[in-house]
Scaffold this motif. Sequence first.
Motif, short mmCIF file in Angstrom:
data_model
loop_
_atom_site.label_atom_id
_atom_site.label_comp_id
_atom_site.label_asym_id
_atom_site.label_seq_id
_atom_site.Cartn_x
_atom_site.Cartn_y
_atom_site.Cartn_z
N LEU A 248 0.83 -1.21 0.00
CA LEU A 248 0.00 0.00 0.00
C LEU A 248 0.86 1.26 0.00
CD1 LEU A 248 -2.89 -0.94 2.45
CD2 LEU A 248 -3.01 -0.65 -0.02
N VAL A 249 1.99 1.21 0.69
CA VAL A 249 2.89 2.37 0.70
C VAL A 249 3.47 2.59 -0.69
CG1 VAL A 249 4.95 3.36 1.76
CG2 VAL A 249 3.42 1.95 3.13
N TYR A 250 3.87 1.50 -1.35
CA TYR A 250 4.36 1.63 -2.73
C TYR A 250 3.24 2.14 -3.64
CZ TYR A 250 8.34 -1.11 -1.16
OH TYR A 250 9.44 -1.54 -0.49
N ARG A 251 2.04 1.66 -3.42
CA ARG A 251 0.91 2.08 -4.25
C ARG A 251 0.66 3.58 -4.12
NH1 ARG A 251 -5.24 -0.22 -3.43
NH2 ARG A 251 -6.31 1.21 -4.87
N GLY A 283 5.86 7.25 8.55
CA GLY A 283 7.27 6.89 8.72
C GLY A 283 7.74 5.91 7.67
N GLU A 284 6.88 4.93 7.30
CA GLU A 284 7.23 4.00 6.23
C GLU A 284 7.39 4.74 4.90
OE1 GLU A 284 7.90 0.85 6.35
OE2 GLU A 284 7.50 0.52 8.48
N GLN A 329 10.56 16.22 2.31
CA GLN A 329 10.43 17.35 3.23
C GLN A 329 8.98 17.55 3.65
OE1 GLN A 329 13.01 18.77 4.41
NE2 GLN A 329 12.06 20.36 5.64
N ILE A 330 8.04 17.40 2.72
CA ILE A 330 6.62 17.55 3.06
C ILE A 330 6.21 16.49 4.07
CG2 ILE A 330 4.29 17.36 2.12
CD1 ILE A 330 5.28 18.70 -0.42
N ALA A 331 6.66 15.25 3.87
CA ALA A 331 6.29 14.17 4.78
C ALA A 331 6.89 14.38 6.17
CB ALA A 331 6.74 12.84 4.20
N VAL A 332 8.14 14.82 6.23
CA VAL A 332 8.79 15.03 7.53
C VAL A 332 8.11 16.17 8.28
CG1 VAL A 332 10.92 15.77 8.64
CG2 VAL A 332 11.00 14.05 6.84
N MET A 333 7.82 17.28 7.59
CA MET A 333 7.17 18.40 8.25
C MET A 333 5.72 18.07 8.59
SD MET A 333 9.63 20.45 8.50
CE MET A 333 8.71 21.84 9.16
N GLY A 334 5.05 17.29 7.74
CA GLY A 334 3.68 16.93 8.02
C GLY A 334 3.53 16.00 9.20
N ARG A 335 4.57 15.24 9.50
CA ARG A 335 4.49 14.33 10.65
C ARG A 335 4.33 15.10 11.96
NH1 ARG A 335 8.66 9.24 11.63
NH2 ARG A 335 7.20 7.96 12.82
N LYS A 336 4.85 16.32 12.00
CA LYS A 336 4.69 17.14 13.20
C LYS A 336 3.24 17.61 13.38
CE LYS A 336 9.37 18.97 12.62
NZ LYS A 336 10.20 20.20 12.46
N ASP A 337 2.48 17.67 12.28
CA ASP A 337 1.11 18.18 12.35
C ASP A 337 0.09 17.11 12.69
OD1 ASP A 337 2.24 20.54 11.56
OD2 ASP A 337 1.72 20.29 9.44
N LEU A 338 0.46 15.84 12.64
CA LEU A 338 -0.52 14.77 12.88
C LEU A 338 -1.19 14.85 14.25
CD1 LEU A 338 1.00 11.55 11.25
CD2 LEU A 338 -0.92 12.93 10.48
N PRO A 339 -0.47 15.19 15.34
CA PRO A 339 -1.17 15.27 16.63
C PRO A 339 -2.21 16.37 16.72
CG PRO A 339 1.21 15.07 16.95
CD PRO A 339 0.99 15.36 15.50
N PRO A 342 -8.01 16.57 13.65
CA PRO A 342 -9.10 15.84 14.33
C PRO A 342 -9.02 14.34 14.14
CG PRO A 342 -9.94 17.72 13.06
CD PRO A 342 -8.51 17.56 12.69
N HIS A 343 -8.66 13.89 12.92
CA HIS A 343 -8.54 12.47 12.63
C HIS A 343 -7.21 12.24 11.92
CE1 HIS A 343 -12.73 11.98 13.77
NE2 HIS A 343 -13.03 12.98 12.97
N ALA A 344 -6.52 11.18 12.34
CA ALA A 344 -5.19 10.92 11.78
C ALA A 344 -5.26 10.62 10.29
CB ALA A 344 -4.53 9.76 12.52
N ARG A 345 -6.36 10.02 9.83
CA ARG A 345 -6.47 9.72 8.41
C ARG A 345 -6.54 11.01 7.60
NH1 ARG A 345 -11.48 6.43 5.45
NH2 ARG A 345 -10.85 6.93 3.30
N GLU A 346 -7.26 12.00 8.11
CA GLU A 346 -7.32 13.29 7.41
C GLU A 346 -5.93 13.90 7.30
OE1 GLU A 346 -10.02 15.73 9.48
OE2 GLU A 346 -11.79 14.48 9.09
N GLY A 347 -5.16 13.80 8.37
CA GLY A 347 -3.81 14.36 8.33
C GLY A 347 -2.95 13.69 7.28
N LEU A 348 -3.03 12.35 7.18
CA LEU A 348 -2.24 11.65 6.17
C LEU A 348 -2.69 12.02 4.77
CD1 LEU A 348 -0.13 9.50 5.43
CD2 LEU A 348 -1.96 7.79 5.58
N GLU A 349 -3.99 12.10 4.56
CA GLU A 349 -4.49 12.43 3.23
C GLU A 349 -4.11 13.85 2.83
OE1 GLU A 349 -8.64 11.69 3.30
OE2 GLU A 349 -8.44 9.51 3.09
#
Length: 666
Positions: A248-251, A283-284, A329-339, A342-349
């Motif tokens: 799924l990560v590769y996808r 992280g993956e 860089q977007i993924a690393v900086m976005g990881r700080k915003d996950l907490p 409201p929902h972790a799925r929204e943050g990933l999307e």
Amino acid sequence: MSYQVLARKWRPRRFQEMVGQEHVLKALVNALDDDRLHHAYLFTGTRGVGKTSIARLFAKSLNCEQGVSSEPCGQCTACREIAEGRFVDLIEVDAASRTKVEDTRELLENVQYAPTHGRFKVYLIDEVHMLSSHSFNALLKTLEEPPPHVKFLLATTDPQKLPVTILSRCLQFNLKNLVPERIVSHLKHVLGEETIRFEEPALWLLARSADGSMRDALSLTDQAIAFGAGSVTENDVRAMLGTIDQRLVYRMLEAIASHDGAEVLAASAELAGFSPDYAGVLGELISLLHRVALAQAVPEAVDNSLGDLEQVRELASRMRAEDVQLYYQIAVMGRKDLPFVPHAREGLEMILLRMLAFRPAGAAAAPVPAPSPQSASDKPAPTPAAPMSSAPASTAPPPISRPDAPAQQPQPSQPPQPQPVPEPIRQEAPKPPAAPREPYAPPVMEEPPMMDEPPPWDEYDAAPVGAAPVEATAVGEIAPVKKPEAAAAPQEAAAAVFEPVSPTERQEPAQVTVAAAMPRAVPFGETYPPMPERVEALAPEHWIALVAELGLTGMTDSLARALSLEQVSETRLCFHYSAEQDALLNETQRSRIADALHSRLGAQFQVEFREAVQTRETPAQYSVRRRLERKAEAVAALKDDPLVQQIIEQFGAHIEEESVTPLDPS
């Protein structure tokens, strides 16, 4: 016979069976073979990397009945008892449960006695950092000079907590974490010897979850064998560890590389069915981007840690290097915003959509996929405006509304005809003329801000074009001094904006004296003579008083106070500055200082700046010297004061000279 866990069953019995830690084994093997043994060894490292195993092998090598060597026989009584944990001369101590100083003293009472069966009495103290400070103090002398038959083997996971007095008495060996490749190789050997069926991707998952610890890897393998009913498969290990399907990560990354937003959201929806840890998923993705970047920069540096080397290389060939860096860089900086979402799925999307929305500077925008025929038929496509001649003569085009025109009411005798009309957006009305703006007046600033290239001096000191001269303000009571009239604009513009200056307030530049233009507000004692009455009598010694009356502020004032006036003539003033000022004393700053001098002295002359040795005292040096002199005078006055002397004599007091501040520190 009861089952023995893999971590205990496969504990190394010889140094050659140790996995990794070659840098430690080489030093110990050479010391044993050359008979160069120290009395205290300290093994440090994280959990499960072999600290206790190496210490037991070292104790076995010391007490083997065949002699001290790096290859104990493993068959004698001492070797078998040490392997079984019942050798009387190997004293293993858990420092976490014996932290008191009484326990340490009781332990050290038997150090002086010779070993019972072995050649050496070995003290193996595990987690030694848990001992108290008093226990360390009790151990110091014995640890430094133990009897010849005693060896100390210390192990800890936190060497920073050990006193330096303990560290200086031991030979320290730092054990490293094991890489996943080494763990997978050892797991293959163990499972092959145990005749257990396994899948290699499952071993990679176990190795990565062990995080460098071989003991953790063997424990997880035990759990995976029980979970899979005697086999180790990838699906079972993923379910046991709670990890997601790596595909799924590769996808998701492939969809991002193809700029396919629908596929990105579809992969995210499928991922939500696993109820994953979205921070772990991100992280993956970060790890995958890192490996893709490695494959692009140094292809031979990419490992096969997940058995996906071909997929990583394929992604590296499809994606641009600058895109990979931006996504990382977007993924690393976005990881700080996950907490904070409201929902972790929204943050990933949102992070994934952000990768689709942004591109590196200068890169061409991604092509927008063309709409399908079905979606195109759902809503009419905009058509270009038809010519006016193609419309019926009886139908007039709709009037274009203007902001400054009154609205037109529809005529009741002419109902609107159902004729196709062009979209209003296709016809742009002419913009109304912009309203005249008020003339800009620069804001009055008391002190210009610090900047690399400050604006010209005239923005702060001189009046705008067409304005009357602005009165300068200096320290103390200063007589109003006007700018030279040569810099003023025509009087017509000045009369339109500013109030004219009366003739009685004007003075000719030649009539301005130094005493009138530069009234001194700060006494200078006897160091410098008083200011002369006319400009012609100006001397380099007067620069100390002159700089205080120029009205300079900010960096310009600091630079001016670091100058020394070396040469004075009727047509030229020459200033010297040090090499440190060269970068700051640019043309703008020099122009400000020169303009201030011309304004205050009321005459035009050449101002020269040279990087040379300063033979005269600068105003900044004078201020420091004067401050120190005034402080010394204040301290002397305190010491001579009768009341202060009486307090010192009666109470044994003393004067803190550093805290003395004169009332007039100038």
